[in-house]
Design an enzyme around this catalytic site. Structure first.
Site, PDB file in Angstrom:
ATOM      1  N   GLY A  12     -12.428  -8.723 -10.882  1.00  0.00           N
ATOM      2  CA  GLY A  12     -12.704  -7.313 -10.625  1.00  0.00           C
ATOM      3  C   GLY A  12     -13.265  -6.629 -11.856  1.00  0.00           C
ATOM      4  N   VAL A  17     -11.800  -0.014 -13.599  1.00  0.00           N
ATOM      5  CA  VAL A  17     -10.916  -0.468 -14.677  1.00  0.00           C
ATOM      6  C   VAL A  17     -11.571  -1.602 -15.467  1.00  0.00           C
ATOM      7  CG1 VAL A  17      -8.629  -1.358 -15.244  1.00  0.00           C
ATOM      8  CG2 VAL A  17      -8.899   0.239 -13.329  1.00  0.00           C
ATOM      9  N   TYR A 140      -1.563  -1.698   1.556  1.00  0.00           N
ATOM     10  CA  TYR A 140      -1.879  -1.913   0.125  1.00  0.00           C
ATOM     11  C   TYR A 140      -0.583  -2.067  -0.680  1.00  0.00           C
ATOM     12  CZ  TYR A 140      -3.722  -0.335  -4.501  1.00  0.00           C
ATOM     13  OH  TYR A 140      -4.064  -0.195  -5.829  1.00  0.00           O
ATOM     14  N   LYS A 144       0.726  -5.311  -2.873  1.00  0.00           N
ATOM     15  CA  LYS A 144       0.919  -5.186  -4.328  1.00  0.00           C
ATOM     16  C   LYS A 144       2.360  -5.525  -4.714  1.00  0.00           C
ATOM     17  CE  LYS A 144      -3.148  -3.722  -5.893  1.00  0.00           C
ATOM     18  NZ  LYS A 144      -3.937  -4.466  -6.912  1.00  0.00           N
ATOM     19  N   PRO A 167      -0.244   1.189 -12.991  1.00  0.00           N
ATOM     20  CA  PRO A 167      -0.876   2.455 -13.386  1.00  0.00           C
ATOM     21  C   PRO A 167      -0.673   3.550 -12.342  1.00  0.00           C
ATOM     22  CG  PRO A 167      -2.454   0.644 -13.358  1.00  0.00           C
ATOM     23  CD  PRO A 167      -1.228   0.185 -12.588  1.00  0.00           C
ATOM     24  N   ASP A 274      -2.466  15.680   3.293  1.00  0.00           N
ATOM     25  CA  ASP A 274      -2.092  15.730   1.875  1.00  0.00           C
ATOM     26  C   ASP A 274      -1.614  14.366   1.393  1.00  0.00           C
ATOM     27  OD1 ASP A 274      -0.670  19.104   1.645  1.00  0.00           O
ATOM     28  OD2 ASP A 274      -2.626  18.297   1.040  1.00  0.00           O
TER      29      ASP A 274
HETATM   30  P1  NAP Z   1     -12.849  -0.917  -7.997  1.00  0.00           P
HETATM   31  O1  NAP Z   1     -13.584  -0.021  -8.917  1.00  0.00           O
HETATM   32  O2  NAP Z   1     -12.965  -0.712  -6.532  1.00  0.00           O
HETATM   33  O3  NAP Z   1     -13.273  -2.435  -8.372  1.00  0.00           O
HETATM   34  C1  NAP Z   1     -12.799  -3.494  -7.588  1.00  0.00           C
HETATM   35  C2  NAP Z   1     -13.268  -4.780  -8.223  1.00  0.00           C
HETATM   36  O4  NAP Z   1     -12.774  -5.874  -7.450  1.00  0.00           O
HETATM   37  C3  NAP Z   1     -14.792  -4.914  -8.283  1.00  0.00           C
HETATM   38  O5  NAP Z   1     -15.129  -5.585  -9.460  1.00  0.00           O
HETATM   39  C4  NAP Z   1     -15.095  -5.779  -7.056  1.00  0.00           C
HETATM   40  O6  NAP Z   1     -16.283  -6.531  -7.215  1.00  0.00           O
HETATM   41  C5  NAP Z   1     -13.875  -6.711  -7.075  1.00  0.00           C
HETATM   42  N1  NAP Z   1     -13.578  -7.283  -5.763  1.00  0.00           N
HETATM   43  C6  NAP Z   1     -13.197  -6.613  -4.659  1.00  0.00           C
HETATM   44  N2  NAP Z   1     -13.007  -7.473  -3.609  1.00  0.00           N
HETATM   45  C7  NAP Z   1     -13.296  -8.714  -4.102  1.00  0.00           C
HETATM   46  C8  NAP Z   1     -13.319 -10.028  -3.534  1.00  0.00           C
HETATM   47  N3  NAP Z   1     -13.007 -10.245  -2.248  1.00  0.00           N
HETATM   48  N4  NAP Z   1     -13.684 -11.079  -4.325  1.00  0.00           N
HETATM   49  C9  NAP Z   1     -14.041 -10.864  -5.619  1.00  0.00           C
HETATM   50  N5  NAP Z   1     -14.016  -9.657  -6.236  1.00  0.00           N
HETATM   51  C10 NAP Z   1     -13.659  -8.588  -5.478  1.00  0.00           C
HETATM   52  O7  NAP Z   1     -11.292  -0.903  -8.331  1.00  0.00           O
HETATM   53  P2  NAP Z   1     -10.517  -0.284  -9.597  1.00  0.00           P
HETATM   54  O8  NAP Z   1     -10.241   1.137  -9.313  1.00  0.00           O
HETATM   55  O9  NAP Z   1     -11.211  -0.692 -10.863  1.00  0.00           O
HETATM   56  O10 NAP Z   1      -9.118  -1.077  -9.466  1.00  0.00           O
HETATM   57  C11 NAP Z   1      -8.822  -2.176 -10.323  1.00  0.00           C
HETATM   58  C12 NAP Z   1      -7.365  -2.522 -10.106  1.00  0.00           C
HETATM   59  O11 NAP Z   1      -6.558  -1.374 -10.438  1.00  0.00           O
HETATM   60  C13 NAP Z   1      -7.035  -2.879  -8.647  1.00  0.00           C
HETATM   61  O12 NAP Z   1      -6.137  -3.965  -8.602  1.00  0.00           O
HETATM   62  C14 NAP Z   1      -6.364  -1.595  -8.115  1.00  0.00           C
HETATM   63  O13 NAP Z   1      -5.463  -1.893  -7.079  1.00  0.00           O
HETATM   64  C15 NAP Z   1      -5.663  -1.093  -9.348  1.00  0.00           C
HETATM   65  N6  NAP Z   1      -5.385   0.361  -9.365  1.00  0.00           N
HETATM   66  C16 NAP Z   1      -6.404   1.253  -9.231  1.00  0.00           C
HETATM   67  C17 NAP Z   1      -6.089   2.626  -9.252  1.00  0.00           C
HETATM   68  C18 NAP Z   1      -7.161   3.691  -9.086  1.00  0.00           C
HETATM   69  O14 NAP Z   1      -6.782   4.887  -9.032  1.00  0.00           O
HETATM   70  N7  NAP Z   1      -8.438   3.340  -9.031  1.00  0.00           N
HETATM   71  C19 NAP Z   1      -4.755   3.051  -9.440  1.00  0.00           C
HETATM   72  C20 NAP Z   1      -3.761   2.076  -9.615  1.00  0.00           C
HETATM   73  C21 NAP Z   1      -4.088   0.731  -9.584  1.00  0.00           C
HETATM   74  P3  NAP Z   1     -17.737  -5.869  -6.836  1.00  0.00           P
HETATM   75  O15 NAP Z   1     -18.001  -4.824  -7.910  1.00  0.00           O
HETATM   76  O16 NAP Z   1     -18.679  -7.015  -6.918  1.00  0.00           O
HETATM   77  O17 NAP Z   1     -17.573  -5.267  -5.487  1.00  0.00           O
HETATM   78  O1  GFB Z   2      -6.718  10.085  -4.775  1.00  0.00           O
HETATM   79  P1  GFB Z   2      -6.265  10.120  -3.350  1.00  0.00           P
HETATM   80  O2  GFB Z   2      -7.261   9.715  -2.341  1.00  0.00           O
HETATM   81  O3  GFB Z   2      -5.014   9.166  -3.221  1.00  0.00           O
HETATM   82  O4  GFB Z   2      -5.756  11.628  -2.913  1.00  0.00           O
HETATM   83  P2  GFB Z   2      -3.428   9.245  -3.254  1.00  0.00           P
HETATM   84  C1  GFB Z   2      -4.979  12.372  -3.675  1.00  0.00           C
HETATM   85  C2  GFB Z   2      -4.758  13.739  -3.047  1.00  0.00           C
HETATM   86  O5  GFB Z   2      -5.986  14.480  -3.165  1.00  0.00           O
HETATM   87  C3  GFB Z   2      -4.352  13.858  -1.581  1.00  0.00           C
HETATM   88  C4  GFB Z   2      -6.240  15.217  -1.978  1.00  0.00           C
HETATM   89  O6  GFB Z   2      -3.343  14.852  -1.489  1.00  0.00           O
HETATM   90  C5  GFB Z   2      -5.633  14.364  -0.884  1.00  0.00           C
HETATM   91  O7  GFB Z   2      -5.335  15.168   0.248  1.00  0.00           O
HETATM   92  N1  GFB Z   2      -7.694  15.422  -1.865  1.00  0.00           N
HETATM   93  C6  GFB Z   2      -8.314  16.641  -1.883  1.00  0.00           C
HETATM   94  C7  GFB Z   2      -8.631  14.477  -1.762  1.00  0.00           C
HETATM   95  N2  GFB Z   2      -9.643  16.504  -1.771  1.00  0.00           N
HETATM   96  C8  GFB Z   2      -9.890  15.160  -1.695  1.00  0.00           C
HETATM   97  C9  GFB Z   2     -11.085  14.379  -1.571  1.00  0.00           C
HETATM   98  O8  GFB Z   2     -12.219  14.874  -1.498  1.00  0.00           O
HETATM   99  N3  GFB Z   2     -10.951  13.018  -1.525  1.00  0.00           N
HETATM  100  C10 GFB Z   2      -9.691  12.413  -1.603  1.00  0.00           C
HETATM  101  N4  GFB Z   2      -9.625  11.067  -1.588  1.00  0.00           N
HETATM  102  N5  GFB Z   2      -8.530  13.121  -1.726  1.00  0.00           N
HETATM  103  C11 GFB Z   2      -3.797   6.648  -3.183  1.00  0.00           C
HETATM  104  C12 GFB Z   2      -3.361   5.457  -2.374  1.00  0.00           C
HETATM  105  O9  GFB Z   2      -3.039   7.753  -2.792  1.00  0.00           O
HETATM  106  O10 GFB Z   2      -3.558   6.431  -4.572  1.00  0.00           O
HETATM  107  C13 GFB Z   2      -4.117   4.232  -2.835  1.00  0.00           C
HETATM  108  O11 GFB Z   2      -3.635   5.709  -0.996  1.00  0.00           O
HETATM  109  C14 GFB Z   2      -4.089   4.059  -4.351  1.00  0.00           C
HETATM  110  O12 GFB Z   2      -3.561   3.091  -2.222  1.00  0.00           O
HETATM  111  C15 GFB Z   2      -4.340   5.363  -5.064  1.00  0.00           C
HETATM  112  O13 GFB Z   2      -2.917   3.625  -4.775  1.00  0.00           O
HETATM  113  C16 GFB Z   2      -4.116   5.259  -6.543  1.00  0.00           C
HETATM  114  O14 GFB Z   2      -3.010   9.506  -4.636  1.00  0.00           O
HETATM  115  O15 GFB Z   2      -2.903  10.167  -2.233  1.00  0.00           O
END
Ligand code: NAP
Ligand code: GFB
Length: 318
Positions: A12, A17, A140, A144, A167, A274
């Site tokens: 990834g 990240v 999800y 995890k 995180p 929400d």
């Molecule tokens: P992201 O931007 O969506 O990137 C996902 C990565 O995984 C990309 O490099 C994608 O490759 C790769 N990938 C997805 N499906 C795949 C598959 N089937 N085979 C090979 N590679 C695959 O995600 P991110 O936000 O950086 O998240 C990274 C990690 O942090 C994840 O484990 C996520 O659960 C965790 N995390 C994220 C958040 C958040 O708020 N974003 C919060 C807590 C934890 P391509 O670019 O080629 O598609």
């Molecule tokens: O970031 P978010 O999609 O994920 O939404 P969660 C956070 C909050 O933002 C919710 C509000 O209360 C939404 O109602 N919100 C307001 C919006 N405007 C928007 C908008 O335009 N787009 C989005 N997306 N939200 C996720 C988990 O929960 O947290 C995932 O479902 C992952 O699995 C991620 O773990 C880190 O914080 O609610």
């Protein structure tokens, strides 16, 4: 121990990240470390044979496992089964091949949304399995949680050193700015970009009241390198800003509107969910290791992300 040659496979590596870790390791390099950043073009990690080929090709000694099906609240609510199945397949293939090839250390990535929805606050690492997660993202979350179970099983049966980090919500450059599938900060940044162009108000989904702790991708990346290099436990560790940095969605929306100098204000679309009201996490364990770690102030990190999106609008994921 310190100078052993490390070949670090980052699954990834092309995502939010992964790109941040690429930047952080350039800012803090080590001579004995060689990083390989994977994308899904290197092979689908849901496929056992493709995963095996990748591991046999790169022969990693260490793995940072980021690859996952990732999405915001609305994407999770609509695709809980896909989030469950795809992530279980990816995680099992990566950990199985890490064991088969004798990988010395794997650092996998969980999320604070996986903790029980009905819990006491602040949440800490011991509470992972204490009850059902929030209904919006159970697929999800259970996939995890299973990583933590797998890490302990590989350690018990084979003495493997597989660990994980937890995180809070992450944001920054290279995020997914898709209006439906993305998380709140990239979603609102994209909406604000459009609102600016069209001279319209910024539309925030829901009541704006939910609370979140947001970590800037670069700060998270620095903490990932610390965990890779120095953290010796199998037990997971929460990587979060302090509880005092928790903000409401309404406050974040205001910061984004200010960054774009929007002139038509903010409106709430309360027909939208929400999701989870809050998931306040304690970073006491992290502070035990890094008492002086400086997180970038949220406003500054949001300004930088808005700047990045404005400069990279044509190529950004959206
Ligand atoms: P992201 O931007 O969506 O990137 C996902 C990565 O995984 C990309 O490099 C994608 O490759 C790769 N990938 C997805 N499906 C795949 C598959 N089937 N085979 C090979 N590679 C695959 O995600 P991110 O936000 O950086 O998240 C990274 C990690 O942090 C994840 O484990 C996520 O659960 C965790 N995390 C994220 C958040 C958040 O708020 N974003 C919060 C807590 C934890 P391509 O670019 O080629 O598609
Ligand atoms: O970031 P978010 O999609 O994920 O939404 P969660 C956070 C909050 O933002 C919710 C509000 O209360 C939404 O109602 N919100 C307001 C919006 N405007 C928007 C908008 O335009 N787009 C989005 N997306 N939200 C996720 C988990 O929960 O947290 C995932 O479902 C992952 O699995 C991620 O773990 C880190 O914080 O609610």
């Amino acid at each position: 121990m310190g100078s052993e040659k490390k070949i670090i496979l980052v699954t990834g590596g092309s995502g939010l990240v992964g790109q941040a870790i690429k930047q952080a390791k350039q800012q803090d390099p080590r001579e004995n470390e060689t990083f390989i950043f994977l994308t899904s073009k290197d092979g689908d990690l849901k496929d056992p044979a493709a995963t095996q080929r990748i591991f046999e090709r790169y022969k990693p000694t260490h793995v940072i496992h980021l690859a996952a099906m990732v999405g915001g609240l609305f994407n999770n609510m609509q695709h809980n089964l896909d989030f469950l199945r795809n992530n279980i397949l990816i995680n099992d293939n990566v950990l199985h091949n890490s064991h088969k090839l004798g990988v010395k250390k794997v650092v996998s990535c969980l999320s604070t949304c996986i903790f029980p929805d009905k819990t006491s606050y602040p949440i800490d690492e011991t509470m992972i399995h204490n009850g059902p997660p929030h209904s919006s993202n159970f697929g999800y979350s259970y996939a995890k949680r299973l990583i933590d179970v797998q890490n302990h099983a590989y350690n018990h049966q084979h003495g493997c050193h597989f660990t994980s980090v937890i995180p809070t919500n992450v944001f920054g450059a290279y995020d997914n700015f898709n209006l439906e599938d993305g998380h709140v900060i990239p979603g609102l940044i994209h909406k604000a970009y459009i609102a600016k162009k069209e001279g319209k108000p910024l539309v925030v989904a829901g009541s704006g009241k939910p609370l979140r702790q947001f970590i800037y991708s670069i700060d998270l990346a620095k903490l990932f390198l610390f965990v890779l290099r120095e953290y010796e436990e199998i037990e997971p560790i929460i990587l979060s800003v302090d509880e005092s940095s928790e903000v409401s969605i309404g406050e974040v929306a205001k910061m984004i509107a200010d960054a774009f100098q929007l002139e038509h204000g903010i409106v709430l679309d309360e027909t939208k969910s929400d999701g989870q009201f809050k998931k306040t996490a304690s970073n006491k364990k992290l502070r035990g290791y890094l008492p002086d770690f400086q997180f970038m102030p949220l406003k500054d990190a949001i300004d930088r992300t808005v700047q990045w999106f404005n400069l990279n609008y044509n190529t950004a994921r959206k």
